[in-house]
Design a protein around this motif. Structure first.
Motif, PDB file in Angstrom:
ATOM      1  N   GLY A 127     -60.309 -75.907 -57.282  1.00 13.91           N
ATOM      2  CA  GLY A 127     -59.828 -75.906 -55.906  1.00 13.91           C
ATOM      3  C   GLY A 127     -59.094 -77.197 -55.617  1.00 13.91           C
ATOM      4  O   GLY A 127     -59.397 -78.229 -56.196  1.00 13.91           O
ATOM      5  N   CYS A 128     -58.123 -77.118 -54.720  1.00  8.27           N
ATOM      6  CA  CYS A 128     -57.318 -78.306 -54.391  1.00  8.27           C
ATOM      7  C   CYS A 128     -57.155 -78.395 -52.878  1.00  8.27           C
ATOM      8  O   CYS A 128     -56.126 -78.051 -52.346  1.00  8.27           O
ATOM      9  CB  CYS A 128     -55.961 -78.234 -55.090  1.00  8.27           C
ATOM     10  SG  CYS A 128     -54.906 -79.668 -54.800  1.00  8.27           S
ATOM     11  N   PRO A 129     -58.240 -78.892 -52.219  1.00  6.84           N
ATOM     12  CA  PRO A 129     -59.531 -79.283 -52.770  1.00  6.84           C
ATOM     13  C   PRO A 129     -60.478 -78.094 -52.818  1.00  6.84           C
ATOM     14  O   PRO A 129     -60.190 -77.056 -52.217  1.00  6.84           O
ATOM     15  CB  PRO A 129     -60.038 -80.302 -51.739  1.00  6.84           C
ATOM     16  CG  PRO A 129     -59.491 -79.776 -50.443  1.00  6.84           C
ATOM     17  CD  PRO A 129     -58.157 -79.180 -50.772  1.00  6.84           C
ATOM     18  N   GLU A 181     -64.253 -86.560 -58.943  1.00  3.41           N
ATOM     19  CA  GLU A 181     -62.923 -86.157 -58.460  1.00  3.41           C
ATOM     20  C   GLU A 181     -61.845 -86.883 -59.264  1.00  3.41           C
ATOM     21  O   GLU A 181     -61.978 -88.067 -59.564  1.00  3.41           O
ATOM     22  CB  GLU A 181     -62.753 -86.535 -56.982  1.00  3.41           C
ATOM     23  CG  GLU A 181     -61.310 -86.306 -56.493  1.00  3.41           C
ATOM     24  CD  GLU A 181     -61.012 -86.901 -55.119  1.00  3.41           C
ATOM     25  OE1 GLU A 181     -61.863 -86.807 -54.235  1.00  3.41           O
ATOM     26  OE2 GLU A 181     -59.909 -87.442 -54.962  1.00  3.41           O
ATOM     27  N   ASP A 186     -59.325 -79.630 -58.764  1.00  6.34           N
ATOM     28  CA  ASP A 186     -58.369 -79.260 -59.808  1.00  6.34           C
ATOM     29  C   ASP A 186     -57.843 -80.446 -60.615  1.00  6.34           C
ATOM     30  O   ASP A 186     -57.487 -80.281 -61.788  1.00  6.34           O
ATOM     31  CB  ASP A 186     -57.187 -78.507 -59.188  1.00  6.34           C
ATOM     32  CG  ASP A 186     -57.532 -77.072 -58.863  1.00  6.34           C
ATOM     33  OD1 ASP A 186     -58.605 -76.600 -59.290  1.00  6.34           O
ATOM     34  OD2 ASP A 186     -56.732 -76.408 -58.168  1.00  6.34           O
ATOM     35  N   CYS A 187     -57.740 -81.628 -60.024  1.00  7.67           N
ATOM     36  CA  CYS A 187     -57.258 -82.769 -60.819  1.00  7.67           C
ATOM     37  C   CYS A 187     -58.255 -83.104 -61.923  1.00  7.67           C
ATOM     38  O   CYS A 187     -57.860 -83.423 -63.047  1.00  7.67           O
ATOM     39  CB  CYS A 187     -57.005 -83.988 -59.930  1.00  7.67           C
ATOM     40  SG  CYS A 187     -55.592 -83.764 -58.831  1.00  7.67           S
ATOM     41  N   GLY A 202     -58.707 -86.125 -51.520  1.00  4.45           N
ATOM     42  CA  GLY A 202     -58.856 -84.895 -50.740  1.00  4.45           C
ATOM     43  C   GLY A 202     -60.133 -84.140 -51.046  1.00  4.45           C
ATOM     44  O   GLY A 202     -60.711 -83.487 -50.171  1.00  4.45           O
ATOM     45  N   CYS A 203     -60.594 -84.226 -52.297  1.00 11.48           N
ATOM     46  CA  CYS A 203     -61.849 -83.542 -52.647  1.00 11.48           C
ATOM     47  C   CYS A 203     -63.024 -84.179 -51.903  1.00 11.48           C
ATOM     48  O   CYS A 203     -63.938 -83.484 -51.451  1.00 11.48           O
ATOM     49  CB  CYS A 203     -62.067 -83.583 -54.154  1.00 11.48           C
ATOM     50  SG  CYS A 203     -60.855 -82.645 -55.098  1.00 11.48           S
ATOM     51  N   ASN A 219     -53.827 -81.270 -62.857  1.00  6.80           N
ATOM     52  CA  ASN A 219     -53.229 -80.874 -61.569  1.00  6.80           C
ATOM     53  C   ASN A 219     -52.137 -81.857 -61.093  1.00  6.80           C
ATOM     54  O   ASN A 219     -51.248 -82.204 -61.847  1.00  6.80           O
ATOM     55  CB  ASN A 219     -54.353 -80.731 -60.530  1.00  6.80           C
ATOM     56  CG  ASN A 219     -53.954 -80.060 -59.244  1.00  6.80           C
ATOM     57  OD1 ASN A 219     -53.149 -79.153 -59.253  1.00  6.80           O
ATOM     58  ND2 ASN A 219     -54.516 -80.501 -58.141  1.00  6.80           N
ATOM     59  N   VAL A 220     -52.185 -82.280 -59.860  1.00  7.75           N
ATOM     60  CA  VAL A 220     -51.143 -83.126 -59.271  1.00  7.75           C
ATOM     61  C   VAL A 220     -51.009 -84.449 -60.038  1.00  7.75           C
ATOM     62  O   VAL A 220     -49.898 -84.926 -60.305  1.00  7.75           O
ATOM     63  CB  VAL A 220     -51.437 -83.403 -57.785  1.00  7.75           C
ATOM     64  CG1 VAL A 220     -50.448 -84.396 -57.218  1.00  7.75           C
ATOM     65  CG2 VAL A 220     -51.424 -82.108 -56.989  1.00  7.75           C
ATOM     66  N   GLY A 260     -57.062 -89.267 -58.320  1.00  9.19           N
ATOM     67  CA  GLY A 260     -56.937 -88.161 -57.362  1.00  9.19           C
ATOM     68  C   GLY A 260     -56.568 -88.717 -56.002  1.00  9.19           C
ATOM     69  O   GLY A 260     -56.480 -89.939 -55.825  1.00  9.19           O
ATOM     70  N   CYS A 261     -56.382 -87.822 -55.044  1.00  9.62           N
ATOM     71  CA  CYS A 261     -55.865 -88.251 -53.731  1.00  9.62           C
ATOM     72  C   CYS A 261     -56.969 -88.490 -52.708  1.00  9.62           C
ATOM     73  O   CYS A 261     -56.683 -88.832 -51.569  1.00  9.62           O
ATOM     74  CB  CYS A 261     -54.894 -87.199 -53.201  1.00  9.62           C
ATOM     75  SG  CYS A 261     -55.724 -85.725 -52.559  1.00  9.62           S
TER      76      CYS A 261
HETATM   77 FE1  SF4 Z   1     -56.367 -84.238 -54.189  1.00 11.41          FE
HETATM   78 FE2  SF4 Z   1     -56.247 -81.629 -54.820  1.00 11.41          FE
HETATM   79 FE3  SF4 Z   1     -56.524 -83.447 -56.742  1.00 11.41          FE
HETATM   80 FE4  SF4 Z   1     -58.563 -82.969 -55.052  1.00 11.41          FE
HETATM   81  S1  SF4 Z   1     -57.701 -81.521 -56.532  1.00 11.41           S
HETATM   82  S2  SF4 Z   1     -57.835 -84.996 -55.737  1.00 11.41           S
HETATM   83  S3  SF4 Z   1     -57.430 -82.537 -53.142  1.00 11.41           S
HETATM   84  S4  SF4 Z   1     -54.725 -83.232 -55.356  1.00 11.41           S
END
Ligand code: SF4
Length: 178
Positions: A147-149, A59, A86-87, A17-18, A92-93, A14-15
């Motif tokens: 949620g993202c995040p 996350e 969401d990841c 962001g969460c 997700n992403v 993940g990024c």
């Molecule tokens: Fe990043 Fe959104 Fe994935 Fe969280 S859900 S890790 S904020 S891309």
């Protein structure tokens, strides 16, 4: 003295962001600190996932073998495991790379060192999974925080439910997208 809850958070594919949204709890972090011990998290420098954790927020998706190994270890040592964002919930992403040819891209990037290796590093990179998967494809998950995040208010709702000894059920009104 009241026993504090042992809480953990983990960061897979993940990024982060969460976790940034977790920090958006702001002053509520002080209340959380009164009632829970954070025993493992990317927010602190602990390498080994501990035993007997009450609840772990995870996350990110499962994107490589290190993610898978940590997730299985988390499941083994946590009473409750929650998909955090969401990841973790859907891929997700992180799962966007599933439409690409993994081996072709690794060869293009790493060239003669071979897929998954980088000669500039002292150790091999973790081997990528053939496909990125949400975490419930690998282990049982007790609750999902989409949620993202996820919104900080939703995270706080989940944490207060956990602190009350309940498996969180998310009110539909708190699920916001976009
Ligand atoms: Fe990043 Fe959104 Fe994935 Fe969280 S859900 S890790 S904020 S891309």
């Amino acid at each position: 003295m009241v026993q504090k809850m042992k809480l953990a958070t983990a960061w897979l594919g993940g990024c982060s962001g969460c976790h940034m949204s977790f920090l958006d709890l702001d002053e509520r972090l002080l209340e959380l600190h009164e009632r829970a011990d954070l025993v493992y998290s990317p927010l602190m420098d602990i390498k080994i996932f501990p035993e007997n954790v009450d609840a772990t927020l995870v996350e990110g998706a499962v994107a490589n073998e290190d993610n898978r190994e940590l997730l299985v270890n988390i499941r083994r040592n946590s009473k409750l495991v929650l998909a955090f964002g969401d990841c973790a919930v859907t891929g997700n992403v992180t799962a966007m790379r599933n439409t690409l040819d993994r081996d072709e891209i690794l060869s293009d990037v790493y060239g003669k060192d071979g897929p998954g290796m980088n000669s500039a590093l002292s150790s091999p990179l973790p081997v990528l999974e053939p496909l990125v998967t949400p975490i419930h494809h690998v282990v049982h998950i007790d609750a999902f925080l989409p949620g993202c995040p996820p919104d900080a208010d939703l995270i706080w709702h989940v944490l207060t439910e956990l602190l009350a000894g309940r498996v969180p059920i998310l009110p539909e009104a708190m699920l916001r997208y976009g």
